[in-house]
Motif scaffolding. Structure first.
Motif, mmCIF file in Angstrom:
data_model
loop_
_atom_site.group_PDB
_atom_site.id
_atom_site.type_symbol
_atom_site.label_atom_id
_atom_site.label_comp_id
_atom_site.label_asym_id
_atom_site.label_seq_id
_atom_site.Cartn_x
_atom_site.Cartn_y
_atom_site.Cartn_z
ATOM 1 N N GLN A 242 0.827 -1.208 0.000
ATOM 2 C CA GLN A 242 0.000 0.000 0.000
ATOM 3 C C GLN A 242 0.860 1.256 0.000
ATOM 4 O OE1 GLN A 242 -3.498 -0.129 -0.266
ATOM 5 N NE2 GLN A 242 -3.005 1.939 -0.900
ATOM 6 N N GLY A 243 1.979 1.220 0.715
ATOM 7 C CA GLY A 243 2.892 2.369 0.703
ATOM 8 C C GLY A 243 3.423 2.654 -0.696
ATOM 9 N N TRP A 244 3.799 1.588 -1.412
ATOM 10 C CA TRP A 244 4.274 1.769 -2.788
ATOM 11 C C TRP A 244 3.158 2.331 -3.673
ATOM 12 C CZ3 TRP A 244 8.983 2.060 -4.512
ATOM 13 C CH2 TRP A 244 10.019 1.377 -3.871
ATOM 14 N N LEU A 245 1.937 1.798 -3.523
ATOM 15 C CA LEU A 245 0.823 2.274 -4.345
ATOM 16 C C LEU A 245 0.463 3.719 -4.018
ATOM 17 C CD1 LEU A 245 -1.396 -0.934 -4.285
ATOM 18 C CD2 LEU A 245 -0.005 -0.068 -6.195
ATOM 19 N N ASP A 246 0.477 4.064 -2.733
ATOM 20 C CA ASP A 246 0.203 5.456 -2.341
ATOM 21 C C ASP A 246 1.252 6.388 -2.915
ATOM 22 O OD1 ASP A 246 -1.995 4.568 -0.902
ATOM 23 O OD2 ASP A 246 -1.000 4.722 1.058
ATOM 24 N N GLY A 247 2.511 5.964 -2.863
ATOM 25 C CA GLY A 247 3.591 6.779 -3.414
ATOM 26 C C GLY A 247 3.445 6.975 -4.910
ATOM 27 N N ALA A 248 3.076 5.920 -5.606
ATOM 28 C CA ALA A 248 2.876 6.019 -7.059
ATOM 29 C C ALA A 248 1.733 6.981 -7.363
ATOM 30 C CB ALA A 248 2.588 4.639 -7.647
ATOM 31 N N ARG A 249 0.651 6.887 -6.602
ATOM 32 C CA ARG A 249 -0.499 7.787 -6.804
ATOM 33 C C ARG A 249 -0.077 9.237 -6.570
ATOM 34 N NH1 ARG A 249 -4.193 8.465 -9.841
ATOM 35 N NH2 ARG A 249 -4.743 6.304 -9.569
ATOM 36 N N GLN A 250 0.694 9.492 -5.550
ATOM 37 C CA GLN A 250 1.144 10.854 -5.259
ATOM 38 C C GLN A 250 2.028 11.385 -6.376
ATOM 39 O OE1 GLN A 250 2.924 10.580 -1.394
ATOM 40 N NE2 GLN A 250 0.959 10.542 -0.340
ATOM 41 N N ARG A 251 2.883 10.553 -6.903
ATOM 42 C CA ARG A 251 3.752 10.980 -8.012
ATOM 43 C C ARG A 251 2.920 11.310 -9.240
ATOM 44 N NH1 ARG A 251 8.341 6.627 -8.612
ATOM 45 N NH2 ARG A 251 8.949 8.018 -10.305
ATOM 46 N N ILE A 252 1.934 10.477 -9.546
ATOM 47 C CA ILE A 252 1.059 10.736 -10.686
ATOM 48 C C ILE A 252 0.290 12.037 -10.484
ATOM 49 C CG2 ILE A 252 -1.031 9.928 -11.871
ATOM 50 C CD1 ILE A 252 0.076 7.045 -11.364
ATOM 51 N N ASP A 253 -0.260 12.217 -9.291
ATOM 52 C CA ASP A 253 -1.007 13.443 -8.996
ATOM 53 C C ASP A 253 -0.121 14.681 -9.118
ATOM 54 O OD1 ASP A 253 -3.286 11.949 -8.578
ATOM 55 O OD2 ASP A 253 -3.152 12.023 -6.375
ATOM 56 N N ALA A 254 1.129 14.585 -8.656
ATOM 57 C CA ALA A 254 2.045 15.727 -8.737
ATOM 58 C C ALA A 254 2.341 16.089 -10.186
ATOM 59 C CB ALA A 254 3.340 15.421 -7.994
ATOM 60 N N VAL A 255 2.541 15.075 -11.025
ATOM 61 C CA VAL A 255 2.804 15.336 -12.445
ATOM 62 C C VAL A 255 1.583 15.964 -13.090
ATOM 63 C CG1 VAL A 255 3.223 14.219 -14.683
ATOM 64 C CG2 VAL A 255 4.581 13.573 -12.677
ATOM 65 N N ARG A 256 0.411 15.459 -12.786
ATOM 66 C CA ARG A 256 -0.821 16.022 -13.343
ATOM 67 C C ARG A 256 -1.009 17.475 -12.919
ATOM 68 N NH1 ARG A 256 -5.105 11.064 -12.579
ATOM 69 N NH2 ARG A 256 -4.480 9.908 -14.439
ATOM 70 N N GLN A 257 -0.784 17.754 -11.646
ATOM 71 C CA GLN A 257 -0.926 19.127 -11.156
ATOM 72 C C GLN A 257 0.075 20.050 -11.826
ATOM 73 O OE1 GLN A 257 -0.646 18.912 -6.900
ATOM 74 N NE2 GLN A 257 -2.739 18.164 -6.654
ATOM 75 N N ALA A 258 1.303 19.589 -11.988
ATOM 76 C CA ALA A 258 2.323 20.404 -12.641
ATOM 77 C C ALA A 258 1.943 20.670 -14.097
ATOM 78 C CB ALA A 258 3.681 19.712 -12.575
ATOM 79 N N ARG A 259 1.432 19.657 -14.753
ATOM 80 C CA ARG A 259 1.017 19.814 -16.140
ATOM 81 C C ARG A 259 -0.149 20.795 -16.250
ATOM 82 N NH1 ARG A 259 -0.157 14.396 -18.604
ATOM 83 N NH2 ARG A 259 2.074 14.215 -18.372
ATOM 84 N N GLU A 260 -1.128 20.674 -15.333
ATOM 85 C CA GLU A 260 -2.269 21.585 -15.347
ATOM 86 C C GLU A 260 -1.837 23.006 -15.060
ATOM 87 O OE1 GLU A 260 -5.125 19.996 -12.596
ATOM 88 O OE2 GLU A 260 -5.500 18.229 -13.847
ATOM 89 N N SER A 261 -0.899 23.174 -14.136
ATOM 90 C CA SER A 261 -0.402 24.528 -13.814
ATOM 91 C C SER A 261 0.330 25.124 -15.019
ATOM 92 C CB SER A 261 0.559 24.468 -12.628
ATOM 93 O OG SER A 261 -0.132 24.076 -11.474
ATOM 94 N N ALA A 262 1.088 24.299 -15.723
ATOM 95 C CA ALA A 262 1.852 24.785 -16.869
ATOM 96 C C ALA A 262 0.933 25.165 -18.015
ATOM 97 C CB ALA A 262 2.839 23.729 -17.336
ATOM 98 N N THR A 263 -0.161 24.458 -18.201
ATOM 99 C CA THR A 263 -1.058 24.758 -19.318
ATOM 100 C C THR A 263 -2.065 25.848 -18.985
ATOM 101 O OG1 THR A 263 -2.587 22.991 -18.656
ATOM 102 C CG2 THR A 263 -0.880 22.428 -20.269
ATOM 103 N N SER A 264 -2.267 26.138 -17.703
ATOM 104 C CA SER A 264 -3.243 27.172 -17.340
ATOM 105 C C SER A 264 -2.641 28.564 -17.247
ATOM 106 C CB SER A 264 -3.909 26.801 -16.013
ATOM 107 O OG SER A 264 -2.982 26.855 -14.952
ATOM 108 N N THR A 265 -1.331 28.685 -17.380
ATOM 109 C CA THR A 265 -0.698 30.003 -17.287
ATOM 110 C C THR A 265 -0.484 30.601 -18.645
ATOM 111 O OG1 THR A 265 1.493 28.987 -17.233
ATOM 112 C CG2 THR A 265 0.488 29.571 -15.140
#
Length: 79
Positions: free
Chosen positions: A56-79
């Protein structure tokens, strides 16, 4: 470092996700097969719980990494 950050980087010195998952499957098979003493069954159960936490720790970490990339991508495209 927060608990979430520790999980995002993986369990550290512990087994990989694949190793923990394989061992967990083995533990489940042994428990389902029966024929073990109560003490051994309890030890297997406890090991299984720990392996499930590691997975579960590995899966939670993977989810957090995916979410961080998505947020960064959304921030980059919204500016």
């Amino acid at each position: 470092m927060t608990d979430a950050e520790k999980r995002a980087s993986g369990p550290g010195d512990g087994p990989s996700y694949e190793q923990a998952r394989a061992e967990l499957a083995s533990v489940v098979e042994r428990l389902e097969a029966g024929g073990t003493s109560l003490e051994e069954s309890l030890a297997l159960w406890e090991r299984g719980e720990r392996l499930a936490e590691i997975c579960q720790g590995w899966l939670d970490g993977a989810r957090q990494r995916i979410d961080a990339v998505r947020q960064a991508r959304e921030s980059a495209t919204s500016t």
